[in-house]
Design an enzyme around this catalytic site. Sequence first.
Site, short mmCIF file in Angstrom:
data_model
loop_
_atom_site.label_atom_id
_atom_site.label_comp_id
_atom_site.label_asym_id
_atom_site.label_seq_id
_atom_site.Cartn_x
_atom_site.Cartn_y
_atom_site.Cartn_z
N ASP A 64 0.77 -1.25 0.00
CA ASP A 64 0.00 0.00 0.00
C ASP A 64 0.80 1.30 0.00
O ASP A 64 1.74 1.45 0.79
CB ASP A 64 -0.87 0.07 1.26
CG ASP A 64 -1.54 -1.22 1.60
OD1 ASP A 64 -1.45 -2.17 0.83
OD2 ASP A 64 -2.17 -1.27 2.66
N GLU B 108 -10.35 -2.46 4.20
CA GLU B 108 -9.01 -1.95 4.51
C GLU B 108 -8.84 -0.57 3.88
O GLU B 108 -9.56 -0.19 2.97
CB GLU B 108 -7.94 -2.89 3.94
CG GLU B 108 -8.00 -4.30 4.50
CD GLU B 108 -6.90 -5.23 3.98
OE1 GLU B 108 -6.37 -6.01 4.78
OE2 GLU B 108 -6.60 -5.19 2.78
C1 FRU Z 1 -3.81 -3.74 2.72
C2 FRU Z 1 -3.17 -4.11 4.04
C3 FRU Z 1 -3.56 -3.13 5.10
C4 FRU Z 1 -2.45 -3.29 6.10
C5 FRU Z 1 -1.27 -3.51 5.21
C6 FRU Z 1 -0.23 -4.42 5.80
O1 FRU Z 1 -3.12 -4.20 1.61
O2 FRU Z 1 -3.56 -5.42 4.38
O3 FRU Z 1 -4.85 -3.33 5.64
O4 FRU Z 1 -2.31 -2.16 6.91
O5 FRU Z 1 -1.76 -4.05 4.01
O6 FRU Z 1 0.89 -4.46 5.00
#
Ligand code: FRU
Length: 598
Positions: free
Chosen positions: A151, A320
């Site tokens: 992300d 998310e």
């Molecule tokens: C989304 C996610 C988020 C989390 C991060 C962990 O891709 O799962 O929810 O904070 O990646 O790397």
Amino acid sequence: MKRLLFCLVGLFTLATFAVAGDVEVVDLGDGHGMVRINPTQKYLILPVEDTAPDVSISVMVDNVQVETFTVRLAINKVDYTVPYELSKYAGKHVVLRFAMNPLERGGARPKVKDAVFCNNLALANSYDASNKEILWRPVYHFAPQWGWMNDPNGMVYKDGEYHLFYQYNPYGSRWGNMNWGHAISRDLVSWEHMPVAISPDGLGTIFSGSAVVDKDNTAGFGANAIVAFYTQASARQMQSIAYSTDNGRTFKKYAGNPVLTGDVADFRDPKVSWHEGTHKWILTLAVGQEIRFYSSPNLKDWTYESNFGEGQGNHGGVWECPDLFELPVAGTSQKKWVLIVNINPGGPFGGSATQYFVGSFDGHKFVNESPKATKWMDFGKDHYATVTWSNAPQNRVIALAWMSNWQYANEVPTMQYRSSNSVPRDLRLFVKDGETYLQSAPSPELLALRKDKVMSKSFSVGKAYTIDQLMSDNKGTYEITMTVRQKKQGNLSMRLMNEQGEEIEYSLDMAKRELTCIRDKSGVAGFSKDFITPTVTQVDGGDLQLRFLVDRSSVEAFVNDGRFVMTNLVFPHTPYNKVMFSATGGSVSVKNFTVYRF
Ligand code: FRU
């Protein structure tokens, strides 16, 4: 010669062998081991095998444990190396303790002395991060120099700089050891790599989040401090903050962390924004399969306001990376609120995708104006964790997505790095058949990439129309634009192809007003059965403006300036340099087919 000498030393001492002057591996038996280091140089170079089991490393400095991380230490072969920074420990005694993990569940631990990493550990004053993946490393999309990225995080604009932080594993090209990596751009197309901004600590690794410019010093860290919000992940998840008073060059963690805790497992990805109406900060959080809103006067003390989500939108997976912002509706004087909710799995073509809701927000509660509708932001397979820049100039709302999918992100056929981002996109709202939708057009900065117009022509596609060569010396980065004169029915297919016959196909069904992208023959595609699922989007009637942004391992298709978008990865062996059109149901007119070399 030096290495040979140390191997001999190893033979004689059996359990202990020096691999370089100041590095000594000690086999402690049954897969346990340690590395003693005299940190005379900047880095310890760790040899990694991409698919070896993760090894958990505890770092001891003068007998005190200072950190832990995991790395896939090479057992059979070295696929690549990663640097571990030692400069901060100069003059001290550093010991790494570890236990190898079995190759398969229930198996025995591999023997330390047989693992190839032992003879390939090295101290060095520099680490070679130059691009070793010429074929697929994107040119105008951001990708880390080495290691894993997911992300985009903490995107914030300040004083002419677009900051991009991102979920980053510096010790391998698969997910793990979440840090916030950092890069800065002034033009949204070229990026300067910066050192890691925020690293794990005793409260956990550093998951996704956001950042704001605290212009009025509401938090007391200083006027115009950049304040970052992130999830700390260990057995449970909680929200912490860190701040920077030097334009994002360094961050100091707030001593009172965490600032927000919950009593459920999935409690993460804080997106903070200023709400003018109530004169408060709003924190939007993903909690299981709902969104929770909190408010605060000072970025530290948060009050629960409301939740949103039950019975609304898609619930095929965990919610998310949310985002919340207000946008004007094109052609009206109205503004509406948009709540972005990324979801994994549950995407329209499997795995991860970005959904959004349009409605109102009064500083306390979000109300979805179309509770029955599910809206997707992008109809490709590789568009996730989309969030927007805080404090962008001219009230722009600029979004960036991670260009991959959790179904196969760890398996894509790059190794020095894994994953890149989409191009930045400026968001607007438009109304179609009484519904309000998000429009995501490539940010205008992308136009600066058009170096050279190599072709522009109009033609009619009968059964077939072929352009044998898009350009000489095609380096795999270009743009194609065209207008397709749609008819009531019939089909138009466009295939981008290379010398090997690898192709990505876009097929337009004019009766259904549907554009489909097929990439099962696009190049290396067999690393996951989920990679080859076709993707489909509705399109408008009438003349269609199509725009394709091609980089070495992706094609982003924009219809009518981003009213419909498809973001897809491809891994061709050579750049696509030929186009084959074909039509069924009578000929189709293609106007101003234009190719720009980037
Ligand atoms: C989304 C996610 C988020 C989390 C991060 C962990 O891709 O799962 O929810 O904070 O990646 O790397």
